[in-house]
Design a protein around this motif. Sequence first.
Motif, mmCIF file in Angstrom:
data_model
loop_
_atom_site.group_PDB
_atom_site.id
_atom_site.type_symbol
_atom_site.label_atom_id
_atom_site.label_comp_id
_atom_site.label_asym_id
_atom_site.label_seq_id
_atom_site.Cartn_x
_atom_site.Cartn_y
_atom_site.Cartn_z
ATOM 1 N N GLY A 31 0.585 -0.982 0.012
ATOM 2 C CA GLY A 31 0.191 0.214 -0.075
ATOM 3 C C GLY A 31 1.085 0.964 0.271
ATOM 4 O O GLY A 31 2.048 0.672 -0.373
ATOM 5 N N SER A 32 -0.236 2.436 0.038
ATOM 6 C CA SER A 32 1.028 3.591 -0.442
ATOM 7 C C SER A 32 0.233 4.623 -0.426
ATOM 8 O O SER A 32 -1.510 4.624 0.324
ATOM 9 C CB SER A 32 1.486 3.982 -1.969
ATOM 10 O OG SER A 32 0.230 3.940 -2.426
ATOM 11 N N LEU A 33 0.583 6.146 0.375
ATOM 12 C CA LEU A 33 -0.274 7.232 0.781
ATOM 13 C C LEU A 33 0.331 8.375 0.135
ATOM 14 O O LEU A 33 1.187 8.213 -0.016
ATOM 15 C CB LEU A 33 -0.057 7.106 2.600
ATOM 16 C CG LEU A 33 -0.530 8.157 2.741
ATOM 17 C CD1 LEU A 33 -1.470 7.726 4.193
ATOM 18 C CD2 LEU A 33 0.069 9.463 3.491
ATOM 19 N N SER A 34 -0.572 9.313 -0.019
ATOM 20 C CA SER A 34 0.106 10.452 -0.907
ATOM 21 C C SER A 34 -0.971 11.602 -0.605
ATOM 22 O O SER A 34 -1.446 11.526 0.217
ATOM 23 C CB SER A 34 -0.184 10.034 -2.297
ATOM 24 O OG SER A 34 -1.565 10.090 -3.076
ATOM 25 N N LEU A 103 7.252 14.413 -11.352
ATOM 26 C CA LEU A 103 5.852 15.070 -11.034
ATOM 27 C C LEU A 103 4.275 14.680 -11.121
ATOM 28 O O LEU A 103 3.598 15.121 -10.558
ATOM 29 C CB LEU A 103 6.042 16.631 -11.460
ATOM 30 C CG LEU A 103 7.009 17.959 -10.181
ATOM 31 C CD1 LEU A 103 7.088 19.617 -10.985
ATOM 32 C CD2 LEU A 103 6.705 17.711 -8.698
ATOM 33 N N ALA A 104 4.707 13.735 -11.232
ATOM 34 C CA ALA A 104 3.116 13.018 -11.128
ATOM 35 C C ALA A 104 2.344 12.925 -12.035
ATOM 36 O O ALA A 104 1.031 12.886 -12.843
ATOM 37 C CB ALA A 104 2.475 12.745 -10.073
ATOM 38 N N SER A 138 -2.786 3.948 -14.398
ATOM 39 C CA SER A 138 -1.084 4.282 -13.906
ATOM 40 C C SER A 138 -1.536 4.064 -12.583
ATOM 41 O O SER A 138 -2.896 4.408 -12.350
ATOM 42 C CB SER A 138 -1.439 6.140 -14.601
ATOM 43 O OG SER A 138 0.002 6.381 -13.790
ATOM 44 N N GLY A 139 -1.020 3.263 -12.045
ATOM 45 C CA GLY A 139 -1.632 2.805 -10.588
ATOM 46 C C GLY A 139 -1.398 4.206 -9.240
ATOM 47 O O GLY A 139 -2.982 4.126 -8.775
ATOM 48 N N SER A 140 -0.541 5.118 -9.541
ATOM 49 C CA SER A 140 -1.076 6.330 -8.865
ATOM 50 C C SER A 140 -2.405 7.109 -8.936
ATOM 51 O O SER A 140 -2.637 7.679 -7.848
ATOM 52 C CB SER A 140 0.477 7.384 -8.302
ATOM 53 O OG SER A 140 0.504 7.233 -10.157
#
Length: 343
Positions: A31-34, A103-104, A138-140
Amino acid sequence: MRATTARAYPNIALVKYWGKADEDLILPAAGSLSLTLDHFETTTTVVPAPDAEADVLELDGAVADGGQTSRISVFLDHVRALAGREDRVLVRSRNSVPTGAGLASSASGFAALATAAAAAFDLDLDARDLSRLARRGSGSACRSVAEGMAVWHAGDDASSFAESITAPDMRMIIVTVNRARKAVSSREAMRLTAATSPFYSGWVSSTEDYLTQMVAACAAEDFTRIGEITESHALRMHGLIQSTVPPIRFLNPTSHAIFDAVAEARESGIEAYSTADAGPNVAVIVRPHEAEALAGQLSAFGDVRVVGPGPGAHLLTDADEVPAAGDNAAAADSPVAGEGSRA
Ligand code: PMV
């Protein structure tokens, strides 16, 4: 079907996503967090093209190349499958982020596209399903569907989506040191990492551990702990990436100098912490009242922009806000305009 326009903002991860458990479904290994930002938006219009044989992608006013168009088309195939329709579309997208420079822009791009396309194809998706759909691009991007601080859960196709959590208010200083497209895409670099780094399994397990701690720190409004995890996890990711064969380095000497300057600022009483995605640009989290002072110090290293928590992806309904065909105003106004396209 109808023409629809959506807007989405990039996100910067504080607990990073780096590695897939499933390449086709784009399921993360951990998992991730943003933080979804309030600047650098992508605005995307999806126009039905019932007589067209193929999808057409127009990026910042220019027709995109075959590679970019096919990535969008593969994504649109998911939307068409969900809708049970075969219609091709024209996608008009305007970015105000430097594409492919860490930069996403793929996050804002696919979050906006998922939101616009779902509405254009009359899909009635809740926030969770919209996030799952954006993930396929895209995952993010699944995190940019959610506002502010968002957790993306690892899991299977049904359970891997992002949702917002409460967190203390903070600002992020984006220091753009290089606007060029990165030499290796995140997708390729992730593949190489999983295939060649001896540290990959440790990375995956320690990321889950940090995510648990980070969610607790957000709930406790513990800015210090949030910052410590943020900086440590970013450096772990870049260490991991440098351990691939052949090695990949995204940070450059200026990036490192910014990490050092932020550590010095901490010594002198401004509490701030650095992170960086797959590129040399650095994002620094700081408490709101100290953001402008620190941004002034960091402007020695590149363009600085103070940003805050932003909204999740959303449809634009105000006719004035929806850009017309050929209107490139959004991109022209951007300090980072003209950097090509999302990929
Ligand atoms: O979603 P992608 O394929 O652009 O990968 C994003 C990877 C990082 O930005 C480096 C980390 C993250 O969690 O956003």
